[in-house]
Enzyme design. Structure first.
Site, short mmCIF file in Angstrom:
data_model
loop_
_atom_site.label_atom_id
_atom_site.label_comp_id
_atom_site.label_asym_id
_atom_site.label_seq_id
_atom_site.Cartn_x
_atom_site.Cartn_y
_atom_site.Cartn_z
N GLU A 4 -3.46 -12.35 -5.81
CA GLU A 4 -3.46 -10.94 -6.22
C GLU A 4 -2.25 -10.70 -7.14
O GLU A 4 -2.39 -10.14 -8.21
CB GLU A 4 -3.36 -10.05 -4.97
CG GLU A 4 -3.33 -8.58 -5.32
CD GLU A 4 -2.88 -7.69 -4.17
OE1 GLU A 4 -2.43 -8.22 -3.11
OE2 GLU A 4 -2.95 -6.47 -4.34
N HIS A 5 -1.06 -11.12 -6.67
CA HIS A 5 0.15 -11.01 -7.48
C HIS A 5 0.72 -12.38 -7.73
O HIS A 5 0.87 -13.17 -6.79
CB HIS A 5 1.24 -10.21 -6.75
CG HIS A 5 0.81 -8.89 -6.24
ND1 HIS A 5 0.56 -8.64 -4.91
CD2 HIS A 5 0.57 -7.74 -6.90
CE1 HIS A 5 0.20 -7.38 -4.77
NE2 HIS A 5 0.19 -6.80 -5.96
N ASP A 10 3.96 -2.27 -7.90
CA ASP A 10 3.36 -1.57 -6.77
C ASP A 10 3.50 -0.06 -6.91
O ASP A 10 2.67 0.70 -6.44
CB ASP A 10 4.05 -1.99 -5.46
CG ASP A 10 3.45 -3.26 -4.88
OD1 ASP A 10 2.46 -3.75 -5.42
OD2 ASP A 10 3.99 -3.76 -3.86
N TYR A 38 -10.57 5.60 -1.78
CA TYR A 38 -10.08 5.34 -0.41
C TYR A 38 -8.57 5.10 -0.46
O TYR A 38 -8.10 4.18 -1.15
CB TYR A 38 -10.79 4.11 0.20
CG TYR A 38 -10.30 3.91 1.62
CD1 TYR A 38 -10.80 4.71 2.64
CD2 TYR A 38 -9.31 2.98 1.93
CE1 TYR A 38 -10.32 4.60 3.95
CE2 TYR A 38 -8.83 2.86 3.23
CZ TYR A 38 -9.34 3.68 4.23
OH TYR A 38 -8.86 3.57 5.51
N HIS A 67 -44.97 -5.97 -27.12
CA HIS A 67 -43.63 -5.88 -27.72
C HIS A 67 -43.75 -6.01 -29.25
O HIS A 67 -43.13 -5.24 -29.99
CB HIS A 67 -42.71 -6.99 -27.21
CG HIS A 67 -42.20 -6.78 -25.81
ND1 HIS A 67 -43.00 -6.77 -24.72
CD2 HIS A 67 -40.93 -6.60 -25.35
CE1 HIS A 67 -42.27 -6.59 -23.63
NE2 HIS A 67 -41.01 -6.49 -23.99
N SER A 120 -2.78 -7.60 1.27
CA SER A 120 -1.92 -7.95 0.13
C SER A 120 -1.48 -9.41 0.17
O SER A 120 -1.31 -9.99 1.24
CB SER A 120 -0.68 -7.06 0.14
OG SER A 120 -1.07 -5.73 0.05
N HIS A 175 3.27 -5.66 4.43
CA HIS A 175 2.08 -4.81 4.38
C HIS A 175 1.23 -4.92 5.64
O HIS A 175 0.69 -3.93 6.12
CB HIS A 175 1.21 -5.16 3.17
CG HIS A 175 1.59 -4.38 1.95
ND1 HIS A 175 1.42 -3.03 1.84
CD2 HIS A 175 2.15 -4.78 0.78
CE1 HIS A 175 1.86 -2.62 0.66
NE2 HIS A 175 2.31 -3.66 0.00
N GLN A 215 5.54 -8.30 0.25
CA GLN A 215 4.08 -8.30 0.50
C GLN A 215 3.79 -8.59 1.97
O GLN A 215 2.82 -8.07 2.53
CB GLN A 215 3.36 -9.28 -0.41
CG GLN A 215 3.44 -8.90 -1.88
CD GLN A 215 3.11 -7.43 -2.14
OE1 GLN A 215 2.00 -6.97 -1.89
NE2 GLN A 215 4.10 -6.67 -2.62
N1 LIG Z 1 -5.39 -5.48 -2.66
C1 LIG Z 1 -4.84 -4.33 -2.97
O1 LIG Z 1 -4.95 -3.87 -4.09
C2 LIG Z 1 -4.05 -3.56 -1.93
C3 LIG Z 1 -3.31 -2.43 -2.29
C4 LIG Z 1 -2.69 -1.71 -1.29
C5 LIG Z 1 -2.82 -2.09 0.04
N2 LIG Z 1 -3.53 -3.20 0.35
C6 LIG Z 1 -3.79 -3.61 1.71
O2 LIG Z 1 -4.49 -2.54 2.33
C7 LIG Z 1 -4.38 -2.70 3.73
C8 LIG Z 1 -4.18 -1.37 4.40
O3 LIG Z 1 -4.53 -1.60 5.73
P1 LIG Z 1 -4.19 -0.57 6.87
O4 LIG Z 1 -4.73 -1.11 8.14
O5 LIG Z 1 -2.76 -0.24 6.80
O6 LIG Z 1 -4.95 0.75 6.45
P2 LIG Z 1 -6.48 1.06 6.17
O7 LIG Z 1 -6.52 2.51 5.78
O8 LIG Z 1 -7.08 0.08 5.26
O9 LIG Z 1 -7.21 0.89 7.57
C9 LIG Z 1 -6.99 1.79 8.62
C10 LIG Z 1 -8.31 2.03 9.31
O10 LIG Z 1 -8.84 0.80 9.79
C11 LIG Z 1 -9.69 1.07 10.87
N3 LIG Z 1 -9.46 0.10 11.95
C12 LIG Z 1 -8.27 -0.30 12.43
N4 LIG Z 1 -8.47 -1.16 13.46
C13 LIG Z 1 -9.80 -1.29 13.62
C14 LIG Z 1 -10.63 -2.03 14.51
N5 LIG Z 1 -10.11 -2.84 15.43
N6 LIG Z 1 -11.97 -1.94 14.37
C15 LIG Z 1 -12.50 -1.16 13.42
N7 LIG Z 1 -11.76 -0.42 12.55
C16 LIG Z 1 -10.44 -0.50 12.66
C17 LIG Z 1 -9.41 2.46 11.35
O11 LIG Z 1 -10.51 3.25 11.11
C18 LIG Z 1 -8.24 2.94 10.50
O12 LIG Z 1 -8.40 4.27 10.10
C19 LIG Z 1 -3.23 -3.68 3.97
O13 LIG Z 1 -3.78 -4.91 4.37
C20 LIG Z 1 -2.59 -3.81 2.59
O14 LIG Z 1 -2.01 -5.07 2.41
C21 LIG Z 1 -4.16 -3.94 -0.61
N1 LIG Z 2 1.35 -4.34 -2.76
C1 LIG Z 2 0.20 -3.47 -2.59
C2 LIG Z 2 -0.98 -4.15 -3.23
O1 LIG Z 2 -1.29 -5.32 -2.59
C3 LIG Z 2 0.39 -2.09 -3.17
C4 LIG Z 2 1.45 -1.26 -2.55
C5 LIG Z 2 1.39 0.05 -2.24
N2 LIG Z 2 2.60 0.40 -1.72
C6 LIG Z 2 3.36 -0.65 -1.73
N3 LIG Z 2 2.67 -1.69 -2.22
ZN LIG Z 3 3.17 -3.68 -1.89
#
Ligand SMILES: NC(=O)c1ccc[n+]([C@@H]2O[C@H](COP(=O)([O-])OP(=O)(O)OC[C@H]3O[C@@H](n4cnc5c(N)ncnc54)[C@H](O)[C@@H]3O)[C@@H](O)[C@H]2O)c1
Ligand SMILES: N[C@H](CO)Cc1c[nH]c[nH+]1
Ligand SMILES: [Zn+2]
Length: 429
Positions: free
Chosen positions: A325-326, A359, A126, A418, A236, A261, A258
């Site tokens: 996480e970090h 990252d 994903y 056994h 994040s 994000h 962070q």
């Molecule tokens: N922990 C890690 O390793 C790591 C790494 C990279 C990014 N992240 C995190 O990933 C997350 C990415 O989130 P994002 O939102 O940008 O993208 P995402 O791809 O995770 O989510 C987007 C999707 O969320 C759904 N969505 C949005 N609003 C909704 C609602 N109200 N109801 C139901 N579904 C809904 C939609 O289908 C949309 O396509 C950020 O929080 C970032 O901090 C974490």
């Molecule tokens: N900080 C994120 C993990 O929590 C990863 C990421 C992707 N691009 C930038 N940062």
């Molecule tokens: Zn990041």
């Protein structure tokens, strides 16, 4: 930023402070359960509907093929390709070193045990694409999957407003030799990979970070289907431990990195110096004022805090309870305290090691456990994409050596069949 004095905090205060992204009224769970159920019942049709509803795009097909990815990737500039190449090489180098064959162990004469790696056959990746599109995540998942030798890679990422993925996602797909990307995001993408639809193959394990909807969906399908997940890798977060040898400007920059994000990200500073804490808080405001994603980062910073501790020992104790996480050790004395780290996803040492390096391009994986799951989970690695199968071989002498103990243990458990499975082999004729 709101500042607490560690010495004034009770156990309960600390327990409350380290909690994040809980869903007390089950609001997210309710939405996600409905999405999962719809995908389970209606397959592709539900994916088209949710693209409309959540991503505001009408799709005429659910995936992009190799030719379409090549067309989309054509706009990537040479300097952008060069940066992606550096990231690719470093991530590949670091992850390749994780693939090591283990030695065979003769536990008794004639009794040999060992483990062999086998790739997980079908994996789902994903790639987030809501608030920001993350081609770096595609590298972080695709490279270890390729090194492990996974046979089938299903990739899902939310469609952008033009009904496609962006040029960098398309380019990384081609770098990885992946020639199909499904245009599905959120909980619906996770459900599709866990149950399968007309177009999307059910996978054995789902990988990748995402927002609270994605993360909740992963934790639900883990217990309701036979599809496994890497870990809960949600919004994040960063925790910076700092002392008077730290640089307030660097700390603020790392907190904001962070925070930008998402609104539910969290950036915590745990500091032994009142002066550095105050200066970092001031710097956060200064840097926020000129940040393009200030609106998002502002909300995350409002959901963040500073704790001032009497010593680095208490700072580390708080961090271990938080299990970030970090973890950044913004101190010249980092070598003295790394041994006391118990819980963290990934650690950044000293004042010149920005978390952003991990990252994107230093080589370590950025898909990491959040919300205190670093207490029990590791980040993604090649290990996440393989199974380690145990093997054993027993010779005639080995059977004489181990057999009596096995028979006795079987008898004391009352499991005579056994014991018999050993006994019949003493005299093969
Ligand atoms: N922990 C890690 O390793 C790591 C790494 C990279 C990014 N992240 C995190 O990933 C997350 C990415 O989130 P994002 O939102 O940008 O993208 P995402 O791809 O995770 O989510 C987007 C999707 O969320 C759904 N969505 C949005 N609003 C909704 C609602 N109200 N109801 C139901 N579904 C809904 C939609 O289908 C949309 O396509 C950020 O929080 C970032 O901090 C974490
Ligand atoms: N900080 C994120 C993990 O929590 C990863 C990421 C992707 N691009 C930038 N940062
Ligand atoms: Zn990041």
């Amino acid at each position: 930023m709101k500042t607490y004095n560690y010495s004034d905090l009770t156990k309960q205060d600390i327990a409350r402070l380290v909690q994040r992204n809980v869903d007390p009224a089950n609001e997210i769970r309710t939405i996600v359960e409905e999405v999962i159920s719809n995908v389970q019942q209606h397959g592709d049709r539900a994916l088209y509907d949710y693209a409309n509803r959540f991503d505001k795009v009408t799709l005429d097909k659910l995936y992009l093929n190799k030719h379409e990815l090549e067309e989309i990737a054509a706009t990537v500039l040479p300097e952008q390709k060069a940066a992606l190449d550096i990231a690719y090489q470093n991530i590949y180098r670091f992850h390749e070193s994780q693939l090591k064959a283990e030695d065979k162990v003769e536990t008794m004469p004639g009794v040999t045990c060992w483990r062999e790696l086998r790739p997980i056959e079908k994996v789902g990746l994903y790639i987030p694409g809501g608030s920001a599109v993350l081609p770096s995540t595609f590298l972080m998942l695709g490279i270890p999957a390729k090194i492990a030798g996974c046979h089938e890679l299903i990739v899902c990422s939310p469609p952008q407003k033009n009904g496609k993925v962006n040029a960098f996602i398309a380019y990384v797909a081609l770098m990885l030799g992946i020639d199909r990307i499904f245009l599905a995001g959120g909980a619906q993408a996770i459900a599709a990979m866990a149950y399968g639809t007309e177009s999307i193959t059910k996978v054995d394990k789902i990988f990748g970070p995402g927002n609270q909807f994605v993360t909740k969906a992963k934790t639900i399908i883990q217990s309701t289907t036979t599809t496994a997940i890497d870990m809960p890798a949600g919004p994040s977060e960063v925790l910076v431990i700092a002392d008077d040898t730290a640089n307030a400007r660097f700390i603020a920059a790392d907190l904001l990195a962070q925070a930008e994000h998402g609104i539910d990200s969290q950036a915590v500073l745990v500091c032994t110096s009142q002066e550095i804490a105050a200066a970092a808080s001031e710097e956060v405001e200064k840097q926020l004022a000129v940040l393009p994603r200030a609106e998002i980062a502002r909300q995350a910073i409002d959901n963040s805090y500073i704790v001032v501790t009497p010593s680095l020992g208490e700072a580390m104790s708080f961090s271990n309870q938080y299990a970030p996480e970090h973890l950044i050790l913004a101190t010249e004395k980092w070598q003295e305290i790394t041994g006391s780290i118990i819980n963290a996803g990934s650690v950044f040492l000293g004042n010149l090691t920005p978390e952003s390096a991990g990252d994107y391009a230093s080589g370590t994986n950025h898909t990491l456990p959040t919300s205190s799951y670093a207490k029990a989970y590791s980040g993604v690695s090649v290990d996440s994409f393989v199974k380690k199968i145990t093997f054993q071989h027993i010779t005639a002498d080995g059977l004489q050596n181990i057999g009596p103990a096995v028979q006795t243990l079987a008898e004391l458990e009352g499991l005579h069949a056994h014991a018999n499975a050993v006994g019949v082999r003493y005299n093969p004729s």
